[in-house]
Design an enzyme around this catalytic site. Structure first.
Site, short mmCIF file in Angstrom:
data_model
loop_
_atom_site.label_atom_id
_atom_site.label_comp_id
_atom_site.label_asym_id
_atom_site.label_seq_id
_atom_site.Cartn_x
_atom_site.Cartn_y
_atom_site.Cartn_z
N ASP A 178 3.41 0.26 12.54
CA ASP A 178 2.12 -0.30 11.91
C ASP A 178 1.84 -1.82 12.24
O ASP A 178 0.58 -2.23 12.33
CB ASP A 178 2.24 -0.37 10.47
CG ASP A 178 2.06 1.03 9.79
OD1 ASP A 178 1.74 2.04 10.59
OD2 ASP A 178 2.31 1.36 8.48
N LYS A 194 0.65 -1.09 -0.09
CA LYS A 194 -0.07 -0.12 -0.13
C LYS A 194 1.02 1.27 0.07
O LYS A 194 0.40 2.21 -0.93
CB LYS A 194 -1.08 -0.05 1.40
CG LYS A 194 -1.66 1.26 1.50
CD LYS A 194 -2.35 1.20 2.82
CE LYS A 194 -3.05 2.49 3.09
NZ LYS A 194 -2.07 3.62 3.91
N ASN A 195 1.86 1.35 0.85
CA ASN A 195 2.78 2.64 1.01
C ASN A 195 3.49 2.99 -0.22
O ASN A 195 3.52 4.05 -0.53
CB ASN A 195 3.36 2.33 2.33
CG ASN A 195 2.41 2.64 3.77
OD1 ASN A 195 1.17 3.12 3.43
ND2 ASN A 195 3.08 2.11 4.67
N ASP A 228 -5.77 7.86 8.97
CA ASP A 228 -5.91 7.53 10.46
C ASP A 228 -5.93 8.59 11.57
O ASP A 228 -5.27 9.54 11.46
CB ASP A 228 -4.84 6.46 10.80
CG ASP A 228 -4.96 5.20 9.82
OD1 ASP A 228 -6.23 4.98 9.58
OD2 ASP A 228 -3.93 4.39 9.71
N MET A 269 5.90 6.67 18.33
CA MET A 269 5.67 7.54 17.34
C MET A 269 4.29 8.26 17.15
O MET A 269 4.25 9.22 16.66
CB MET A 269 5.99 6.93 15.84
CG MET A 269 7.34 6.40 15.86
SD MET A 269 7.77 5.54 14.35
CE MET A 269 7.85 6.81 13.35
N ARG A 275 -5.11 10.89 3.20
CA ARG A 275 -3.78 11.31 3.40
C ARG A 275 -2.84 11.00 2.26
O ARG A 275 -1.61 11.75 2.34
CB ARG A 275 -3.32 10.47 4.77
CG ARG A 275 -2.05 10.98 5.33
CD ARG A 275 -1.55 10.61 6.66
NE ARG A 275 -0.43 11.38 6.89
CZ ARG A 275 -0.19 12.48 7.72
NH1 ARG A 275 -1.41 13.30 7.60
NH2 ARG A 275 0.84 12.85 7.76
#
Length: 436
Positions: A321, A22-23, A120, A343, A96
């Protein structure tokens, strides 16, 4: 608003293949804006965040053909007026990943518009690194208070200029955005404290195939020699490391022997070892992972006998994640473990839902939680829950699959943002998940 109805206590077995990352997809799709030629990208996941970004590119005039196995993008006729419209800004605010369009648009068109992007609800995710990087390259900013947006533009006289910059944090999206702006800047850009995740490496390799000149790939010191033009190419996405980790956690909790195919082991970093520290058996077979049934798994301790601590960190550290999934796995381990989420200040709040399911978890503060494992002696209880974000959502789904009884998870649109047809793929392994 859709929900999942999950019948818990069913053992899963078989083979599952992770989706494209995805990223990485969000980064390289935005990179297609840097050229007027065709760029073909293979293995794009069929998920909400990626589909929304592709639609956004179509809206601004990018020609998109093909399907998720191979999409071709051609940004040769962009609608500059639409790029400045309120409709475009509103769509960006809901996604985002749209922030990754700024660097390419600034580099190629000399201008971009940005408002606070969505995504998110896991705490403050600032964009300072992006803006400071663009400013170092010579970009100017103009705040339009009546529309609550920022216009970012390159000086008309000479455009963006390469420079040395030390990033205030190793932001993945910040690094990607600055790289995409710098490849067309005049002169040499040096980025120190750059993120070096595999997806950043993939972006750099793709840009080099398009004609960019990027060296230091895989390190936190990148050198980019600007070029005047980029060209078309083909690119294949890596498997999604977060999905691989999610499947390892699922196999540990409810698996009766699960093979995860084609994981690109060299790009997983310490993810398999993080699960091994919880006592989970993870076997390597070529480029596959095999997780046998885990009747018991015992948490390691440090050499001096102190309690195991798992903390997130920039690559090659443990990705934040996966902490949600690791926490769920720890609820049925033998032993105790401290999780330190450094984070994001709101990402651990989902553990209240696990506590309601019977998990023994002490939430010390917004960043730390201690999990005391049940060693499978006390299964989790079924509950009605809501998914607060993508990663907590998949963690709660795994918890529900291991629980006694039937659970319901609402707001599964969050899960759909990151996981392709997750109920269909897990049902094929023996799960019973119904979308209602």
């Amino acid at each position: 608003m859709a929900s999942f109805k999950i019948e818990g206590g069913r053992l899963l077995s078989g083979t599952i293949t992770p989706q494209g990352a995805k990223n990485e997809a969000l980064q390289v799709i935005c990179a297609t804006l840097l050229t007027h030629e065709k760029v073909t990208i293979h293995n794009i996941p069929d998920i909400r965040d990626v589909n929304n970004l592709i639609q956004l590119l179509k809206d601004i005039g990018v020609k998109v053909t093909g399907n998720h196995q191979a999409y071709t993008f051609q940004a040769d006729q962009l609608d500059l007026k639409y790029l400045e419209s309120d409709e475009f800004v509103q769509k960006c605010a809901a996604l985002r990943g749209s922030v990754l369009m700024i660097g390419p648009l600034l580099a190629r068109m000399g201008k971009a518009v940005i408002t606070k992007p969505g995504g998110d609800k896991i705490g403050r995710r600032r964009l300072d690194t992006h803006f400071l990087g663009f400013k170092s390259l010579g970009a100017k900013f103009h705040h339009l208070e009546d529309r609550n947006i920022y216009e970012i533009y390159a000086p008309k006289a000479n455009g963006l200029k390469g420079t040395y910059m030390l990033l205030d944090e190793a932001s993945v999206t910040g690094t990607a955005n600055i790289i995409m702006a710098a490849v067309l800047a005049e002169g040499t850009t040096t980025i120190y404290n750059a993120a070096c995740e595999p997806y950043i490496q993939q972006l750099c390799h793709m840009l080099n195939r398009m004609g960019a000149s990027i060296s230091g790939i895989g390190s936190n010191l990148l050198t980019i020699i600007g070029v005047k033009e980029l060209y078309g190419t083909e690119h294949h996405l890596l498997p999604d490391m977060i999905e691989v980790g999610s499947f390892i956690g699922m196999a540990a909790m409810v698996g009766d022997g699960i093979r995860i195919k084609d994981v690109s082991l060299k790009d997983l970093g310490i993810i398999p070892d993080a699960f091994r520290r919880l006592g989970v058996k993870v076997e390597v077979d070529g480029d596959d992972l095999y997780i046998p049934r885990q009747k018991h798994y015992v948490v390691d301790s440090f050499i001096d006998g102190t309690i195991m601590t798992l903390a997130d960190a920039p690559w090659p550290g443990l990705t934040p994640d996966l902490l949600s999934v690791l926490i769920v796995v720890a609820t049925q381990a033998r032993g105790s473990v401290l999780f330190h989420q450094k984070m994001f200040e709101s990402r651990l709040f989902f553990v209240d839902k696990l506590i309601d399911m019977g998990a023994q978890i002490i939430l010390c503060d917004p960043h730390r939680a201690v999990v005391v494992g049940h060693d499978h002696k006390r299964p989790l209880r079924a509950q009605r829950m809501s998914s607060p974000d993508i990663r907590a959502g998949i963690a709660l789904l795994i918890a529900a699959m291991s629980a006694n009884g039937t659970s319901t998870i609402s707001n599964i649109e969050q899960i759909d943002r990151g996981y392709e047809n997750i109920e269909g793929r897990l049902n094929a392994l023996g799960a019973k998940i119904e979308r209602v």
